[in-house]
Design a protein around this motif. Structure first.
Motif, mmCIF file in Angstrom:
data_model
loop_
_atom_site.group_PDB
_atom_site.id
_atom_site.type_symbol
_atom_site.label_atom_id
_atom_site.label_comp_id
_atom_site.label_asym_id
_atom_site.label_seq_id
_atom_site.Cartn_x
_atom_site.Cartn_y
_atom_site.Cartn_z
ATOM 1 N N ALA A 129 0.836 -1.199 0.000
ATOM 2 C CA ALA A 129 0.000 0.000 0.000
ATOM 3 C C ALA A 129 0.877 1.258 0.000
ATOM 4 C CB ALA A 129 -0.927 -0.011 1.208
ATOM 5 N N LEU A 130 1.983 1.233 0.742
ATOM 6 C CA LEU A 130 2.908 2.376 0.726
ATOM 7 C C LEU A 130 3.520 2.568 -0.652
ATOM 8 C CD1 LEU A 130 4.927 2.331 4.074
ATOM 9 C CD2 LEU A 130 3.252 3.993 3.321
ATOM 10 N N ARG A 131 3.902 1.449 -1.277
ATOM 11 C CA ARG A 131 4.494 1.525 -2.625
ATOM 12 C C ARG A 131 3.485 2.128 -3.604
ATOM 13 N NH1 ARG A 131 9.020 1.858 -4.839
ATOM 14 N NH2 ARG A 131 9.883 -0.083 -4.186
ATOM 15 N N THR A 132 2.228 1.672 -3.543
ATOM 16 C CA THR A 132 1.187 2.198 -4.423
ATOM 17 C C THR A 132 0.978 3.686 -4.177
ATOM 18 O OG1 THR A 132 0.094 0.049 -4.432
ATOM 19 C CG2 THR A 132 -1.229 1.924 -5.100
ATOM 20 N N LEU A 133 0.934 4.081 -2.917
ATOM 21 C CA LEU A 133 0.761 5.492 -2.581
ATOM 22 C C LEU A 133 1.916 6.318 -3.127
ATOM 23 C CD1 LEU A 133 -0.746 7.748 -1.077
ATOM 24 C CD2 LEU A 133 0.567 7.115 0.964
ATOM 25 N N SER A 134 3.149 5.812 -2.975
ATOM 26 C CA SER A 134 4.308 6.574 -3.461
ATOM 27 C C SER A 134 4.283 6.719 -4.981
ATOM 28 C CB SER A 134 5.609 5.913 -3.021
ATOM 29 O OG SER A 134 5.821 4.705 -3.715
ATOM 30 N N GLU A 135 3.672 5.754 -5.683
ATOM 31 C CA GLU A 135 3.597 5.829 -7.138
ATOM 32 C C GLU A 135 2.512 6.792 -7.614
ATOM 33 O OE1 GLU A 135 3.054 1.730 -8.117
ATOM 34 O OE2 GLU A 135 5.178 1.253 -7.897
ATOM 35 N N THR A 136 1.513 7.075 -6.744
ATOM 36 C CA THR A 136 0.417 7.952 -7.160
ATOM 37 C C THR A 136 0.661 9.416 -6.799
ATOM 38 O OG1 THR A 136 -0.778 7.554 -5.094
ATOM 39 C CG2 THR A 136 -1.287 6.109 -6.958
ATOM 40 N N LEU A 137 1.596 9.688 -5.902
ATOM 41 C CA LEU A 137 1.866 11.064 -5.499
ATOM 42 C C LEU A 137 2.835 11.733 -6.461
ATOM 43 C CD1 LEU A 137 2.339 10.577 -1.639
ATOM 44 C CD2 LEU A 137 0.380 11.590 -2.804
ATOM 45 N N PRO A 138 2.768 13.073 -6.551
ATOM 46 C CA PRO A 138 3.753 13.779 -7.388
ATOM 47 C C PRO A 138 5.131 13.686 -6.741
ATOM 48 C CG PRO A 138 2.330 15.341 -6.247
ATOM 49 C CD PRO A 138 1.781 13.982 -5.968
ATOM 50 N N PRO A 139 6.194 13.803 -7.540
ATOM 51 C CA PRO A 139 7.544 13.706 -6.984
ATOM 52 C C PRO A 139 7.773 14.735 -5.875
ATOM 53 C CG PRO A 139 7.608 13.732 -9.386
ATOM 54 C CD PRO A 139 6.189 14.023 -8.982
ATOM 55 N N SER A 140 8.274 14.226 -4.736
ATOM 56 C CA SER A 140 8.584 15.088 -3.592
ATOM 57 C C SER A 140 9.434 14.280 -2.614
ATOM 58 C CB SER A 140 7.290 15.555 -2.908
ATOM 59 O OG SER A 140 6.674 14.464 -2.244
ATOM 60 N N PRO A 141 9.996 14.937 -1.607
ATOM 61 C CA PRO A 141 10.736 14.192 -0.588
ATOM 62 C C PRO A 141 9.851 13.149 0.120
ATOM 63 C CG PRO A 141 11.252 16.523 -0.418
ATOM 64 C CD PRO A 141 10.139 16.392 -1.416
ATOM 65 N N LEU A 142 8.560 13.472 0.312
ATOM 66 C CA LEU A 142 7.639 12.512 0.932
ATOM 67 C C LEU A 142 7.485 11.272 0.063
ATOM 68 C CD1 LEU A 142 5.556 11.648 3.040
ATOM 69 C CD2 LEU A 142 3.840 12.923 1.744
ATOM 70 N N THR A 143 7.352 11.462 -1.234
ATOM 71 C CA THR A 143 7.207 10.335 -2.146
ATOM 72 C C THR A 143 8.440 9.433 -2.090
ATOM 73 O OG1 THR A 143 5.888 11.727 -3.608
ATOM 74 C CG2 THR A 143 6.775 9.711 -4.558
ATOM 75 N N ALA A 144 9.607 10.050 -2.090
ATOM 76 C CA ALA A 144 10.851 9.276 -2.021
ATOM 77 C C ALA A 144 10.949 8.524 -0.692
ATOM 78 C CB ALA A 144 12.050 10.197 -2.209
ATOM 79 N N ALA A 145 10.558 9.171 0.411
ATOM 80 C CA ALA A 145 10.615 8.516 1.722
ATOM 81 C C ALA A 145 9.645 7.337 1.782
ATOM 82 C CB ALA A 145 10.295 9.526 2.818
ATOM 83 N N LEU A 146 8.458 7.502 1.217
ATOM 84 C CA LEU A 146 7.485 6.399 1.201
ATOM 85 C C LEU A 146 8.013 5.223 0.381
ATOM 86 C CD1 LEU A 146 4.118 8.345 0.801
ATOM 87 C CD2 LEU A 146 4.897 7.083 2.810
ATOM 88 N N ALA A 147 8.637 5.514 -0.747
ATOM 89 C CA ALA A 147 9.183 4.448 -1.593
ATOM 90 C C ALA A 147 10.309 3.710 -0.864
ATOM 91 C CB ALA A 147 9.692 5.039 -2.913
ATOM 92 N N ARG A 148 11.182 4.450 -0.165
ATOM 93 C CA ARG A 148 12.259 3.794 0.589
ATOM 94 C C ARG A 148 11.691 2.923 1.706
ATOM 95 N NH1 ARG A 148 14.495 8.933 0.297
ATOM 96 N NH2 ARG A 148 13.987 9.298 2.495
ATOM 97 N N MET A 149 10.674 3.431 2.399
ATOM 98 C CA MET A 149 10.074 2.668 3.491
ATOM 99 C C MET A 149 9.424 1.391 2.950
ATOM 100 S SD MET A 149 7.199 3.755 6.318
ATOM 101 C CE MET A 149 8.081 5.192 6.840
ATOM 102 N N ALA A 150 8.726 1.503 1.843
ATOM 103 C CA ALA A 150 8.085 0.330 1.247
ATOM 104 C C ALA A 150 9.138 -0.696 0.833
ATOM 105 C CB ALA A 150 7.236 0.746 0.048
ATOM 106 N N ALA A 151 10.238 -0.233 0.246
ATOM 107 C CA ALA A 151 11.308 -1.146 -0.178
ATOM 108 C C ALA A 151 11.970 -1.810 1.033
ATOM 109 C CB ALA A 151 12.344 -0.385 -1.008
ATOM 110 N N ARG A 152 12.172 -1.046 2.101
ATOM 111 C CA ARG A 152 12.802 -1.588 3.298
ATOM 112 C C ARG A 152 11.943 -2.680 3.933
ATOM 113 N NH1 ARG A 152 13.844 3.022 6.001
ATOM 114 N NH2 ARG A 152 11.919 2.964 7.160
ATOM 115 N N HIS A 153 10.638 -2.573 3.786
ATOM 116 C CA HIS A 153 9.742 -3.545 4.401
ATOM 117 C C HIS A 153 9.274 -4.609 3.420
ATOM 118 C CE1 HIS A 153 9.455 -1.793 8.383
ATOM 119 N NE2 HIS A 153 9.530 -0.622 7.790
ATOM 120 N N GLY A 154 9.980 -4.749 2.319
ATOM 121 C CA GLY A 154 9.746 -5.884 1.434
ATOM 122 C C GLY A 154 8.745 -5.663 0.330
#
Length: 166
Positions: A129-154
């Motif tokens: 769900a975090l990965r999907t959210l990060s893909e739907t948001l416009p590019p920003s530091p929040l988007t990058a942080a969400l993508a890193r968190m999603a990747a860290r948690h598998g």
């Protein structure tokens, strides 16, 4: 042959004994007990006489030749104690302590423990769900942080790629 003979019956569990009883058995323990009681009474009196910020950061030491040793957590508290010395000595004398002067020393308190590393784990559904959210948001530091968190948690894959096609 072993020191611990197998033929002797086990002694059984030791009976718990009050500390006061154990410390009263020998002269050495009695002296230790008297010293512990003196320090305990001195701690109580200091806690009543000192302001809260000092009382929690000052530990009493020993009284030798009328000089009470106090250990402060840092040098600023030690300086404050030195300013309070005349009043503190007078109040301790009123309470019956044989104190004529203070010897203030700095003894930093050790940190309890280093904080434990985070052990929070996210479910695969939450990570997706975090990965999907990060893909739907416009590019920003929040988007990058969400993508890193999603990747860290598998959630290295997007939510729709959970199963491989054959």
């Amino acid at each position: 042959m072993s020191r611990f003979s197998r033929s002797s019956p086990p002694a059984g569990p030791a009976r718990p004994q009050p500390l006061a009883e154990v410390l009263g058995r020998t002269d050495a323990f009695a002296a230790l007990r008297a010293g512990v009681e003196q320090i305990s009474a001195l701690e109580r009196d200091l806690a009543q006489l000192l302001p809260d910020y000092l009382a929690t950061s000052v530990e009493p030491g020993f009284i030798k030749d009328g000089a009470l040793t106090l250990f402060a957590a840092h040098s600023a508290l030690a300086a404050r104690l030195r300013h309070l010395e005349p009043r503190l000595v007078a109040e301790l004398q009123q309470r019956g302590w044989n104190v004529r002067t203070l010897a203030v020393k700095v003894r930093p308190k050790t940190e309890a423990r280093a904080p434990r590393p985070k052990e929070a784990r996210m479910t695969p559904i939450g990570a997706a769900a975090l990965r999907t959210l990060s893909e739907t948001l416009p590019p920003s530091p929040l988007t990058a942080a969400l993508a890193r968190m999603a990747a860290r948690h598998g959630a290295g894959q997007s939510a729709g790629d959970g199963k491989k096609n054959k």
